[in-house]
Design a protein around this motif. Sequence first.
Motif, PDB file in Angstrom:
ATOM      1  N   TYR A  48       0.837  -1.205   0.000  1.00 37.57           N
ATOM      2  CA  TYR A  48       0.000   0.000   0.000  1.00 37.57           C
ATOM      3  C   TYR A  48       0.872   1.256   0.000  1.00 37.57           C
ATOM      4  CZ  TYR A  48      -2.952   3.683   1.986  1.00 37.57           C
ATOM      5  OH  TYR A  48      -3.595   4.869   2.225  1.00 37.57           O
ATOM      6  N   GLU A  49       1.898   1.268   0.821  1.00 37.07           N
ATOM      7  CA  GLU A  49       2.770   2.438   0.903  1.00 37.07           C
ATOM      8  C   GLU A  49       3.525   2.674  -0.398  1.00 37.07           C
ATOM      9  OE1 GLU A  49       4.950   1.635   4.500  1.00 37.07           O
ATOM     10  OE2 GLU A  49       3.322   2.398   5.756  1.00 37.07           O
ATOM     11  N   VAL A  50       3.964   1.602  -1.053  1.00 37.47           N
ATOM     12  CA  VAL A  50       4.634   1.739  -2.353  1.00 37.47           C
ATOM     13  C   VAL A  50       3.675   2.342  -3.376  1.00 37.47           C
ATOM     14  CG1 VAL A  50       5.583   0.437  -4.317  1.00 37.47           C
ATOM     15  CG2 VAL A  50       6.294  -0.128  -1.989  1.00 37.47           C
ATOM     16  N   VAL A  51       2.469   1.798  -3.435  1.00 41.98           N
ATOM     17  CA  VAL A  51       1.479   2.272  -4.408  1.00 41.98           C
ATOM     18  C   VAL A  51       1.082   3.721  -4.101  1.00 41.98           C
ATOM     19  CG1 VAL A  51      -0.887   1.929  -5.232  1.00 41.98           C
ATOM     20  CG2 VAL A  51       0.633  -0.031  -4.964  1.00 41.98           C
ATOM     21  N   SER A  52       0.919   4.038  -2.841  1.00 39.38           N
ATOM     22  CA  SER A  52       0.501   5.386  -2.453  1.00 39.38           C
ATOM     23  C   SER A  52       1.572   6.438  -2.728  1.00 39.38           C
ATOM     24  CB  SER A  52       0.142   5.424  -0.968  1.00 39.38           C
ATOM     25  OG  SER A  52      -0.983   4.624  -0.730  1.00 39.38           O
ATOM     26  N   SER A  53       2.814   6.017  -2.767  1.00 42.14           N
ATOM     27  CA  SER A  53       3.912   6.974  -2.919  1.00 42.14           C
ATOM     28  C   SER A  53       4.144   7.413  -4.363  1.00 42.14           C
ATOM     29  CB  SER A  53       5.204   6.385  -2.357  1.00 42.14           C
ATOM     30  OG  SER A  53       5.670   5.331  -3.181  1.00 42.14           O
ATOM     31  N   LYS A  54       3.535   6.718  -5.316  1.00 43.90           N
ATOM     32  CA  LYS A  54       3.759   7.048  -6.717  1.00 43.90           C
ATOM     33  C   LYS A  54       2.490   7.558  -7.382  1.00 43.90           C
ATOM     34  CE  LYS A  54       6.511   4.982  -9.375  1.00 43.90           C
ATOM     35  NZ  LYS A  54       7.238   4.111 -10.267  1.00 43.90           N
ATOM     36  N   GLU A  55       2.676   8.430  -8.350  1.00 40.16           N
ATOM     37  CA  GLU A  55       1.541   8.983  -9.089  1.00 40.16           C
ATOM     38  C   GLU A  55       1.188   8.115 -10.293  1.00 40.16           C
ATOM     39  OE1 GLU A  55      -1.536  11.278  -9.014  1.00 40.16           O
ATOM     40  OE2 GLU A  55       0.079  11.550  -7.575  1.00 40.16           O
ATOM     41  N   LYS A  56       2.234   7.633 -11.002  1.00 40.32           N
ATOM     42  CA  LYS A  56       2.019   6.827 -12.206  1.00 40.32           C
ATOM     43  C   LYS A  56       2.884   5.579 -12.157  1.00 40.32           C
ATOM     44  CE  LYS A  56       0.863  10.683 -15.168  1.00 40.32           C
ATOM     45  NZ  LYS A  56       1.087  11.356 -16.431  1.00 40.32           N
ATOM     46  N   PHE A  57       2.429   4.564 -12.869  1.00 38.35           N
ATOM     47  CA  PHE A  57       3.134   3.283 -12.892  1.00 38.35           C
ATOM     48  C   PHE A  57       3.301   2.819 -14.330  1.00 38.35           C
ATOM     49  CE2 PHE A  57       0.811   3.588  -8.955  1.00 38.35           C
ATOM     50  CZ  PHE A  57       1.739   3.211  -8.008  1.00 38.35           C
ATOM     51  N   SER A  58       4.444   2.193 -14.607  1.00 36.43           N
ATOM     52  CA  SER A  58       4.634   1.576 -15.917  1.00 36.43           C
ATOM     53  C   SER A  58       3.851   0.266 -15.941  1.00 36.43           C
ATOM     54  CB  SER A  58       6.121   1.293 -16.161  1.00 36.43           C
ATOM     55  OG  SER A  58       6.566   0.263 -15.289  1.00 36.43           O
ATOM     56  N   ILE A  59       3.684  -0.282 -17.112  1.00 38.25           N
ATOM     57  CA  ILE A  59       2.963  -1.555 -17.241  1.00 38.25           C
ATOM     58  C   ILE A  59       3.675  -2.643 -16.451  1.00 38.25           C
ATOM     59  CG2 ILE A  59       2.292  -3.371 -18.872  1.00 38.25           C
ATOM     60  CD1 ILE A  59       1.797  -1.086 -20.905  1.00 38.25           C
ATOM     61  N   SER A  60       4.998  -2.679 -16.532  1.00 37.34           N
ATOM     62  CA  SER A  60       5.740  -3.719 -15.805  1.00 37.34           C
ATOM     63  C   SER A  60       5.628  -3.530 -14.286  1.00 37.34           C
ATOM     64  CB  SER A  60       7.202  -3.764 -16.241  1.00 37.34           C
ATOM     65  OG  SER A  60       7.833  -2.537 -16.005  1.00 37.34           O
ATOM     66  N   GLU A  61       5.572  -2.282 -13.833  1.00 35.57           N
ATOM     67  CA  GLU A  61       5.385  -2.033 -12.398  1.00 35.57           C
ATOM     68  C   GLU A  61       4.009  -2.519 -11.946  1.00 35.57           C
ATOM     69  OE1 GLU A  61       7.937   1.910 -11.238  1.00 35.57           O
ATOM     70  OE2 GLU A  61       6.185   2.209 -12.508  1.00 35.57           O
ATOM     71  N   VAL A  62       2.986  -2.227 -12.738  1.00 35.67           N
ATOM     72  CA  VAL A  62       1.630  -2.676 -12.395  1.00 35.67           C
ATOM     73  C   VAL A  62       1.598  -4.199 -12.329  1.00 35.67           C
ATOM     74  CG1 VAL A  62      -0.768  -2.791 -13.160  1.00 35.67           C
ATOM     75  CG2 VAL A  62       0.471  -0.628 -13.295  1.00 35.67           C
ATOM     76  N   GLU A  63       2.208  -4.852 -13.326  1.00 35.45           N
ATOM     77  CA  GLU A  63       2.219  -6.320 -13.338  1.00 35.45           C
ATOM     78  C   GLU A  63       2.916  -6.876 -12.101  1.00 35.45           C
ATOM     79  OE1 GLU A  63       4.031  -7.209 -17.098  1.00 35.45           O
ATOM     80  OE2 GLU A  63       2.145  -6.990 -18.182  1.00 35.45           O
ATOM     81  N   ALA A  64       4.042  -6.273 -11.721  1.00 43.41           N
ATOM     82  CA  ALA A  64       4.777  -6.741 -10.546  1.00 43.41           C
ATOM     83  C   ALA A  64       3.968  -6.529  -9.269  1.00 43.41           C
ATOM     84  CB  ALA A  64       6.116  -6.016 -10.450  1.00 43.41           C
ATOM     85  N   LEU A  65       3.339  -5.370  -9.156  1.00 41.50           N
ATOM     86  CA  LEU A  65       2.538  -5.079  -7.958  1.00 41.50           C
ATOM     87  C   LEU A  65       1.320  -5.998  -7.863  1.00 41.50           C
ATOM     88  CD1 LEU A  65       2.828  -1.208  -8.126  1.00 41.50           C
ATOM     89  CD2 LEU A  65       3.731  -2.651  -6.287  1.00 41.50           C
ATOM     90  N   VAL A  66       0.665  -6.239  -8.977  1.00 48.41           N
ATOM     91  CA  VAL A  66      -0.500  -7.135  -8.989  1.00 48.41           C
ATOM     92  C   VAL A  66      -0.062  -8.557  -8.646  1.00 48.41           C
ATOM     93  CG1 VAL A  66      -2.287  -8.165 -10.451  1.00 48.41           C
ATOM     94  CG2 VAL A  66      -1.868  -5.702 -10.533  1.00 48.41           C
ATOM     95  N   SER A  67       1.098  -8.961  -9.137  1.00 46.58           N
ATOM     96  CA  SER A  67       1.627 -10.281  -8.813  1.00 46.58           C
ATOM     97  C   SER A  67       1.868 -10.406  -7.306  1.00 46.58           C
ATOM     98  CB  SER A  67       2.928 -10.515  -9.580  1.00 46.58           C
ATOM     99  OG  SER A  67       3.531 -11.720  -9.184  1.00 46.58           O
ATOM    100  N   GLU A  68       2.479  -9.383  -6.704  1.00 44.02           N
ATOM    101  CA  GLU A  68       2.708  -9.387  -5.263  1.00 44.02           C
ATOM    102  C   GLU A  68       1.389  -9.431  -4.497  1.00 44.02           C
ATOM    103  OE1 GLU A  68       5.511  -9.688  -3.334  1.00 44.02           O
ATOM    104  OE2 GLU A  68       6.307 -10.195  -5.310  1.00 44.02           O
ATOM    105  N   LEU A  69       0.421  -8.668  -4.968  1.00 51.43           N
ATOM    106  CA  LEU A  69      -0.895  -8.657  -4.332  1.00 51.43           C
ATOM    107  C   LEU A  69      -1.510 -10.053  -4.381  1.00 51.43           C
ATOM    108  CD1 LEU A  69      -2.657  -6.517  -2.995  1.00 51.43           C
ATOM    109  CD2 LEU A  69      -3.722  -6.107  -5.209  1.00 51.43           C
ATOM    110  N   GLY A  70      -1.377 -10.709  -5.515  1.00 52.21           N
ATOM    111  CA  GLY A  70      -1.892 -12.061  -5.672  1.00 52.21           C
ATOM    112  C   GLY A  70      -1.275 -13.047  -4.696  1.00 52.21           C
ATOM    113  N   LYS A  71       0.002 -12.867  -4.404  1.00 44.14           N
ATOM    114  CA  LYS A  71       0.698 -13.760  -3.452  1.00 44.14           C
ATOM    115  C   LYS A  71       0.187 -13.582  -2.032  1.00 44.14           C
ATOM    116  CE  LYS A  71       4.982 -13.751  -6.103  1.00 44.14           C
ATOM    117  NZ  LYS A  71       6.366 -13.240  -6.153  1.00 44.14           N
ATOM    118  N   LEU A  72      -0.401 -12.418  -1.757  1.00 45.07           N
ATOM    119  CA  LEU A  72      -0.884 -12.135  -0.403  1.00 45.07           C
ATOM    120  C   LEU A  72      -2.327 -12.578  -0.171  1.00 45.07           C
ATOM    121  CD1 LEU A  72       0.644  -8.571   0.016  1.00 45.07           C
ATOM    122  CD2 LEU A  72       1.509 -10.717   0.963  1.00 45.07           C
ATOM    123  N   ARG A  73      -2.984 -12.999  -1.235  1.00 44.90           N
ATOM    124  CA  ARG A  73      -4.375 -13.459  -1.101  1.00 44.90           C
ATOM    125  C   ARG A  73      -4.461 -14.736  -0.299  1.00 44.90           C
ATOM    126  NH1 ARG A  73      -7.538 -13.920  -6.589  1.00 44.90           N
ATOM    127  NH2 ARG A  73      -9.046 -14.670  -5.105  1.00 44.90           N
TER     128      ARG A  73
END
Length: 75
Positions: A48-73
């Motif tokens: 959450y803190e990583v996502v909140s700290s940035k205004e825009k994300f590259s496609i690869s950043e979004v994919e990496a963050l979504v992957s991490e989120l998936g691991k936490l489910r």
Amino acid sequence: MKNLNDATQENVEFMIETIKTKLRMATGAAMQASHFNVEKYEDIKDLYEVVSSKEKFSISEVEALVSELGKLRNK
């Protein structure tokens, strides 16, 4: 600003919804906040803190963050 110091299910759900909104997740409906629990609170808060700290994300950043989120489910 919401107080996120307490590891509560309500805070987990708030952070997950914020992450989904900020990343503009097309698969957001599949990533229900209720699929995450307090046991992974610190990891979710870190993401959450990583996502909140940035205004825009590259496609690869979004994919990496979504992957991490998936691991936490919950499995």
